[in-house]
Every structure is written in C-alpha cells, then in structure tokens.
Design a protein around this motif. Structure first.
Motif, mmCIF file in Angstrom:
data_model
loop_
_atom_site.group_PDB
_atom_site.id
_atom_site.type_symbol
_atom_site.label_atom_id
_atom_site.label_comp_id
_atom_site.label_asym_id
_atom_site.label_seq_id
_atom_site.Cartn_x
_atom_site.Cartn_y
_atom_site.Cartn_z
ATOM 1 N N ALA A 3 -88.070 -55.687 -12.187
ATOM 2 C CA ALA A 3 -88.063 -56.569 -13.354
ATOM 3 C C ALA A 3 -87.090 -56.042 -14.399
ATOM 4 C CB ALA A 3 -89.461 -56.666 -13.947
ATOM 5 N N PRO A 5 -86.375 -57.848 -17.765
ATOM 6 C CA PRO A 5 -86.503 -59.029 -18.620
ATOM 7 C C PRO A 5 -85.278 -59.233 -19.508
ATOM 8 C CG PRO A 5 -88.488 -57.678 -18.680
ATOM 9 C CD PRO A 5 -87.446 -56.887 -17.963
ATOM 10 N N GLY A 153 -80.113 -63.217 -8.934
ATOM 11 C CA GLY A 153 -81.299 -64.027 -9.161
ATOM 12 C C GLY A 153 -81.233 -65.304 -8.360
ATOM 13 N N ARG A 172 -83.726 -60.510 -10.034
ATOM 14 C CA ARG A 172 -84.123 -60.336 -11.431
ATOM 15 C C ARG A 172 -84.850 -61.547 -12.012
ATOM 16 N NH1 ARG A 172 -80.143 -58.206 -16.256
ATOM 17 N NH2 ARG A 172 -81.429 -58.797 -18.026
ATOM 18 N N CYS A 173 -84.496 -62.759 -11.548
ATOM 19 C CA CYS A 173 -85.048 -63.941 -12.198
ATOM 20 C C CYS A 173 -85.081 -65.124 -11.246
ATOM 21 C CB CYS A 173 -84.213 -64.302 -13.433
ATOM 22 S SG CYS A 173 -82.531 -64.817 -13.020
ATOM 23 N N ASN A 174 -85.827 -66.139 -11.668
ATOM 24 C CA ASN A 174 -85.801 -67.443 -11.020
ATOM 25 C C ASN A 174 -85.696 -68.476 -12.133
ATOM 26 O OD1 ASN A 174 -85.946 -69.490 -9.095
ATOM 27 N ND2 ASN A 174 -88.179 -69.484 -9.031
ATOM 28 N N GLN A 175 -84.683 -69.310 -12.036
ATOM 29 C CA GLN A 175 -84.442 -70.326 -13.049
ATOM 30 C C GLN A 175 -85.036 -71.637 -12.539
ATOM 31 O OE1 GLN A 175 -80.398 -72.418 -14.569
ATOM 32 N NE2 GLN A 175 -80.465 -70.202 -14.900
ATOM 33 N N LEU A 199 -90.198 -61.124 -11.340
ATOM 34 C CA LEU A 199 -89.068 -61.991 -11.662
ATOM 35 C C LEU A 199 -89.251 -62.640 -13.025
ATOM 36 C CD1 LEU A 199 -88.802 -61.778 -8.475
ATOM 37 C CD2 LEU A 199 -87.642 -63.982 -8.627
ATOM 38 N N GLN A 200 -88.220 -62.550 -13.834
ATOM 39 C CA GLN A 200 -88.204 -63.235 -15.118
ATOM 40 C C GLN A 200 -88.017 -64.731 -14.890
ATOM 41 O OE1 GLN A 200 -88.010 -61.960 -18.658
ATOM 42 N NE2 GLN A 200 -88.500 -64.123 -18.861
ATOM 43 N N VAL A 201 -88.762 -65.551 -15.606
ATOM 44 C CA VAL A 201 -88.611 -67.002 -15.518
ATOM 45 C C VAL A 201 -87.624 -67.468 -16.578
ATOM 46 C CG1 VAL A 201 -89.754 -69.234 -15.694
ATOM 47 C CG2 VAL A 201 -90.935 -67.311 -14.628
ATOM 48 N N LEU A 202 -86.598 -68.182 -16.139
ATOM 49 C CA LEU A 202 -85.673 -68.850 -17.042
ATOM 50 C C LEU A 202 -85.945 -70.345 -16.922
ATOM 51 C CD1 LEU A 202 -82.358 -66.917 -16.175
ATOM 52 C CD2 LEU A 202 -84.182 -66.277 -17.780
#
Length: 287
Positions: A3, A5, A153, A172-175, A199-202
């Motif tokens: 993670a 963020p 991501g 790192r993330c999922n948009q 995973l950071q949510v965008l």
C-alpha cells in the motif's frame, strides 16, 4: 501487495482538457498547473486515449515551458484501450490490447507526448479478457526496471483481476467509478477487499458528471444547508466516509470547482447522514 496511499485530497482528471479553450495555450495551461500545485494538488490523471493523445500532448507542451516543475508533479497515465478510430484492422472495432508490445509502445508514446522520462504511475485501463498474465507481468516489470514507470495500478478491475495480477506485481491502486450514483462497490464488499489487499481506491466520476436525480439533489441541498457546505462538498464527503478513504478524481478543471472541493476537504458526515444520502440516490432503503 504494497500500500502506498496517495496523500492528497483529490486528483485532477485530464480527460476533458480539450473542453477548456482557456487552457489551450501552453502558457495558460502552465499557469493552471502551477496554481494547482500551490493549492497542494500535484496529481494529474491522464490516459493515452484522452483526446486520442492530444490531452497528454498539450500538458507536455505546457510542462516544457518550465521543466523544473516536473519534480513537483505526480503524473499518472493508463493504456490498453484501443478506440475504434485507432483500430488498424479491417473491423475498426474498439478493443483492448494488453500485449507487451502494445503496453511498451503506449508508455513510450505517453512519455514522448508529456516530454518526461518517467510516469510516476501507470495503470491498465480496462480488464482485457485476452490478457496473458506472464506477458503482462514481464512487460510491466521491465518498464519499472527501466525507470520508465514508478509504480503500477489497475483501473476498473474486479476482485479476481487485482488478486491474480497482485500475486505477480506490486499494485498500488484500483481506479473505479464510485459516487452516489455508482455506489455498488460500497455494498458488495469490493471496497473492503481492496483495503484488505492494500490497494488505494481512486474514484473516477465522483460527482457523476453532475447528473444527480431530483430526489438526490434535494437531499444534497438539505444536508449542505444543515452543514453550511455546498452539495458538491457533501457528495465528496460521502465518498470519504467509505473504507480506505477513496481519493476522488475531479473531472472539472474549473478553478472555482477545484477551490470548492478543496474548501470542503475536511467535511465529515455521520452514519445517518451517509445512509440518508445513499437511500436518496438508490431509491431504496438499506437492506
């Protein structure tokens, strides 16, 4: 999965950059970017298909006027969607291409348009049903190893997509689309699953393009009046209540809208207010 963020109140989406004629000149766009950075906003969300590449090209032209500004920016781009207009096959069909050749060329093209040596973040734009795990893994690892991409991501990925890819890659993330109009991920466990997997949510389209139904708009107006805020600030605060504190990607590049969103960045909603807004949006009570 690791993670990392994104620690800012929102990202700025570049999809509609061509809709703002006042930002067409490189000097004007540079001024806009500089003012955003002064506000504490340095994350800019691109994709190779935005304006069929023209959005990245315009951003790059502005950045070339002040190369030193690059060090203060977080540049994200995405690829794997091939619009019908860019399909060179006889079918002229929109499709996805997650081949190593396509992804490598897409990153290099984005770097050239933006005039930079490295994308801070690179996302697979849409899940490709023909994705070959080993090939994608090798391609993305090579891009990171070459210093062309900082972190990786996904975008619009479902649980199995991010879990399978996450075994091989440090995502790192999922948009994802997430708003009062698109809140299913808040109810089906996806947000908790993303949080558990690091995973950071965008959140793209966090204000649903302003297309709120009358009942929801009335509820937003009432809550805003009670909290001495604006409906936009309330809608974004609704998002921040969710697990993992999703980071909204603001689609509007109007500076008054950006200032409005930032001014409400500390607004908090209690649980009854959150459920009241959710019910107004869904047209149904919580199960």
């Amino acid at each position: 999965m690791t993670a990392h963020p994104i620690r800012q109140p929102l990202l700025l989406g570049m999809m509609r950059l061509l809709d703002y004629p006042e930002l067409a000149a490189p000097q004007a766009l540079l001024g806009f970017v500089e003012r955003c950075v002064e506000r504490g906003l340095n994350g800019f969300d691109h994709a190779d298909i935005y304006g069929l590449g023209e959005c990245e090209a315009r951003f790059g032209a502005a950045l070339r006027l002040r190369p030193a500004l690059r060090q203060r920016l977080e540049l994200i781009s995405k690829a794997d969607i091939v619009p019908a207009a860019q399909d060179v096959s006889r079918w002229r069909v929109k499709h996805y291409d997650s081949s190593a050749r396509y992804l490598t060329r897409a990153v290099e093209a984005s770097l050239q348009r933006l005039g930079v040596e490295r994308l801070d973040g690179f996302l697979l734009h849409r899940p490709d049903p023909l994705l070959q795990l080993d090939e994608v893994t090798r391609a993305l690892q090579a891009l990171v190893a070459a210093g062309k991409v900082g972190w990786l991501g996904l975008s619009n990925a479902e649980p199995l997509h991010w879990q399978v890819l996450g075994r091989e890659l440090p995502l790192r993330c999922n948009q994802i689309e997430l708003s009062l109009n698109a809140q299913q991920a808040a109810w089906d466990g996806r947000l908790q699953a993303l949080q558990a997997d690091g995973l950071q949510v965008l959140a793209w389209s966090p204000l649903a393009g302003g297309q709120f139904a009358a009942a929801l708009q009335q509820a937003l107006d009432e809550v805003a009046a009670a909290l001495q805020a604006t409906p936009t600030q309330v809608a974004l605060a609704w998002l921040r209540c969710l697990p993992g504190q999703p980071v909204p990607i603001l689609g509007s590049l109007r500076e008054t809208r950006i200032d409005e969103a930032l001014a409400g960045a500390e607004l908090q909603l209690d649980a009854p207010t959150w459920f009241h807004l959710s019910e107004a949006a869904r047209g149904m009570r919580a199960p």
